[in-house]
Design a protein around this motif. Sequence first.
Motif, mmCIF file in Angstrom:
data_model
loop_
_atom_site.group_PDB
_atom_site.id
_atom_site.type_symbol
_atom_site.label_atom_id
_atom_site.label_comp_id
_atom_site.label_asym_id
_atom_site.label_seq_id
_atom_site.Cartn_x
_atom_site.Cartn_y
_atom_site.Cartn_z
ATOM 1 N N ALA A 69 -12.295 -3.191 -6.817
ATOM 2 C CA ALA A 69 -11.356 -2.377 -6.035
ATOM 3 C C ALA A 69 -10.944 -3.102 -4.757
ATOM 4 N N LYS A 70 -11.872 -3.803 -4.161
ATOM 5 C CA LYS A 70 -11.575 -4.574 -2.955
ATOM 6 C C LYS A 70 -10.468 -5.601 -3.212
ATOM 7 N N ARG A 71 -10.482 -6.208 -4.407
ATOM 8 C CA ARG A 71 -9.511 -7.266 -4.723
ATOM 9 C C ARG A 71 -8.162 -6.718 -5.191
ATOM 10 N N ALA A 72 -8.067 -5.423 -5.423
ATOM 11 C CA ALA A 72 -6.831 -4.828 -5.945
ATOM 12 C C ALA A 72 -5.716 -4.835 -4.907
ATOM 13 N N LYS A 73 -4.504 -4.759 -5.399
ATOM 14 C CA LYS A 73 -3.344 -4.705 -4.515
ATOM 15 C C LYS A 73 -3.383 -3.425 -3.686
ATOM 16 N N ALA A 74 -3.101 -3.552 -2.411
ATOM 17 C CA ALA A 74 -3.194 -2.409 -1.493
ATOM 18 C C ALA A 74 -1.885 -1.617 -1.481
ATOM 19 N N ASP A 75 -1.614 -0.950 -2.605
ATOM 20 C CA ASP A 75 -0.366 -0.182 -2.686
ATOM 21 C C ASP A 75 -0.586 1.272 -3.102
ATOM 22 N N GLY A 76 -1.860 1.681 -3.227
ATOM 23 C CA GLY A 76 -2.165 3.053 -3.595
ATOM 24 C C GLY A 76 -2.279 3.296 -5.083
ATOM 25 N N HIS A 77 -2.024 2.283 -5.894
ATOM 26 C CA HIS A 77 -2.079 2.461 -7.348
ATOM 27 C C HIS A 77 -3.456 2.137 -7.933
ATOM 28 N N TRP A 107 -22.559 13.503 -2.102
ATOM 29 C CA TRP A 107 -21.115 13.697 -2.105
ATOM 30 C C TRP A 107 -20.408 12.468 -2.661
ATOM 31 N N TYR A 108 -19.119 12.654 -2.950
ATOM 32 C CA TYR A 108 -18.310 11.619 -3.600
ATOM 33 C C TYR A 108 -16.945 11.590 -2.923
ATOM 34 N N GLY A 109 -16.379 10.384 -2.809
ATOM 35 C CA GLY A 109 -15.095 10.266 -2.144
ATOM 36 C C GLY A 109 -14.214 9.200 -2.768
ATOM 37 N N VAL A 110 -13.024 9.060 -2.199
ATOM 38 C CA VAL A 110 -12.026 8.103 -2.682
ATOM 39 C C VAL A 110 -11.711 7.105 -1.578
ATOM 40 N N MET A 111 -11.746 5.829 -1.935
ATOM 41 C CA MET A 111 -11.391 4.756 -1.009
ATOM 42 C C MET A 111 -10.234 3.967 -1.600
ATOM 43 N N ALA A 112 -9.437 3.361 -0.709
ATOM 44 C CA ALA A 112 -8.327 2.503 -1.123
ATOM 45 C C ALA A 112 -8.497 1.142 -0.464
ATOM 46 N N PRO A 113 -7.950 0.087 -1.067
ATOM 47 C CA PRO A 113 -8.045 -1.236 -0.436
ATOM 48 C C PRO A 113 -7.431 -1.233 0.957
ATOM 49 N N LYS A 114 -8.038 -1.978 1.839
ATOM 50 C CA LYS A 114 -7.537 -2.105 3.207
ATOM 51 C C LYS A 114 -6.104 -2.626 3.180
ATOM 52 N N GLY A 115 -5.262 -2.049 3.993
ATOM 53 C CA GLY A 115 -3.866 -2.458 4.049
ATOM 54 C C GLY A 115 -2.940 -1.533 3.293
ATOM 55 N N THR A 116 -3.482 -0.530 2.614
ATOM 56 C CA THR A 116 -2.632 0.449 1.936
ATOM 57 C C THR A 116 -1.749 1.143 2.967
ATOM 58 N N ALA A 176 0.340 3.511 5.425
ATOM 59 C CA ALA A 176 -0.004 4.826 5.968
ATOM 60 C C ALA A 176 0.718 5.948 5.240
ATOM 61 N N ALA A 177 1.982 5.741 4.904
ATOM 62 C CA ALA A 177 2.736 6.792 4.216
ATOM 63 C C ALA A 177 2.170 7.065 2.832
ATOM 64 N N VAL A 178 1.681 6.018 2.164
ATOM 65 C CA VAL A 178 1.064 6.184 0.848
ATOM 66 C C VAL A 178 -0.247 6.959 0.975
ATOM 67 N N LEU A 179 -1.032 6.624 1.992
ATOM 68 C CA LEU A 179 -2.285 7.343 2.220
ATOM 69 C C LEU A 179 -2.031 8.813 2.512
ATOM 70 N N ALA A 180 -1.011 9.080 3.302
ATOM 71 C CA ALA A 180 -0.679 10.467 3.630
ATOM 72 C C ALA A 180 -0.312 11.249 2.379
ATOM 73 N N GLN A 181 0.474 10.624 1.505
ATOM 74 C CA GLN A 181 0.870 11.294 0.264
ATOM 75 C C GLN A 181 -0.338 11.492 -0.649
ATOM 76 N N LEU A 182 -1.196 10.495 -0.753
ATOM 77 C CA LEU A 182 -2.385 10.611 -1.585
ATOM 78 C C LEU A 182 -3.294 11.743 -1.100
ATOM 79 N N GLN A 183 -3.454 11.858 0.204
ATOM 80 C CA GLN A 183 -4.277 12.944 0.740
ATOM 81 C C GLN A 183 -3.693 14.300 0.356
ATOM 82 N N GLN A 184 -2.397 14.407 0.432
ATOM 83 C CA GLN A 184 -1.740 15.662 0.043
ATOM 84 C C GLN A 184 -1.943 15.924 -1.447
ATOM 85 N N ASP A 185 -1.738 14.896 -2.264
ATOM 86 C CA ASP A 185 -1.856 15.044 -3.718
ATOM 87 C C ASP A 185 -3.287 15.407 -4.129
#
Length: 327
Positions: free
Chosen positions: A83-91, A255-264, A266-275
């Motif tokens: 996951a760390k090596r993945a593209k930071a685009d929210g996908h 507990w369990y959570g969701v992380m995204a690669p650094k650099g994702t 901000a607008a994508v993170l905001a949408q993901l939180q809403q979704d």
Amino acid sequence: MLIPTLLALASAAALPLAQAQSPADGRQALAAAPFTIIAPFPPGGPVDTLARMLSNGLAAQYKQVSIVDNRTGANGNIGIEAAKRAKADGHTLLVVPQGNLTINPTLMPKLHYSVEGDFVPVTSLARTANVIAVHPSVPAKTIAELVALAKQKPGGIGYASPGVGSSLHLAGELFGQQAGVNFLHVAYKGTAPGLNDVLGGTVPMIIGNLPTLLPHIQSGKLRALAVTDAQRSAELSDVSTLAEAGVPGVALSSWYGVMAPKGTPAAVLAQLQQDLGQIFNEPTSKAQLQKQGLSVWIVEGAKFGDVIRSETAEWAPIIKRRGIEAQ
């Protein structure tokens, strides 16, 4: 110990970034490509369940292909590194349990990832109680009787956990510390083999997640003595908390959570939180999780990051004081 901190953080205001930014650009970006949800543990457990719920929800939301990649091995570290090596685009998103974020950084100083340096917290998803249970052959019917038995046999009462440094291992260490006794930690490579030995009577005790132990408690193959949460579990309402049983200072859950690669973005993170909030707060999602002993627990963005930092700071001295080392 840990629960009051979590509840205080959870009740705080949501991430200002998510409130301040319009997620419209993020929604458009997320609709442009398929999703991969990395679950760094095998199918069948809570991480896999949550990853599949998330994957299905995003697929329905964006009409895109969404797959779960069970990238297992090295106590979850292989999947986390992917996951760390993945593209930071929210996908590409990582569904991960607390231990990999709050315990491993202290336990394994040579990790090939940095929680804060390589990832950005998206949101927590769910939490569950931990249960202290024994094989029916164990004469102890209460926590007080178990503690008395352990004092008669210092280090002679073994408990199974899914590995050295796991949150369940540390729950046992903290339980013993607060009760003034020493239990014998019996580490396994995962929950299943340890549970099998406890069910077979080879090891007398286990500390496990409620979803894993509940069917065996209900069938009478295990006897539940206490939950390690601050409150009783709805699924085991007749089972006391450790505090109620006379052992204070062990108020913790898994507990369990969701992380995204650094650099994702901000607008994508905001949408993901809403979704994600919408997906997991659906009545059908809540009902599905409740059947497995999980409850929805959403703490977003920076506040979720605060939870991670706070728990890391609380676990570190316990690991060092008890001399726990990775194997």
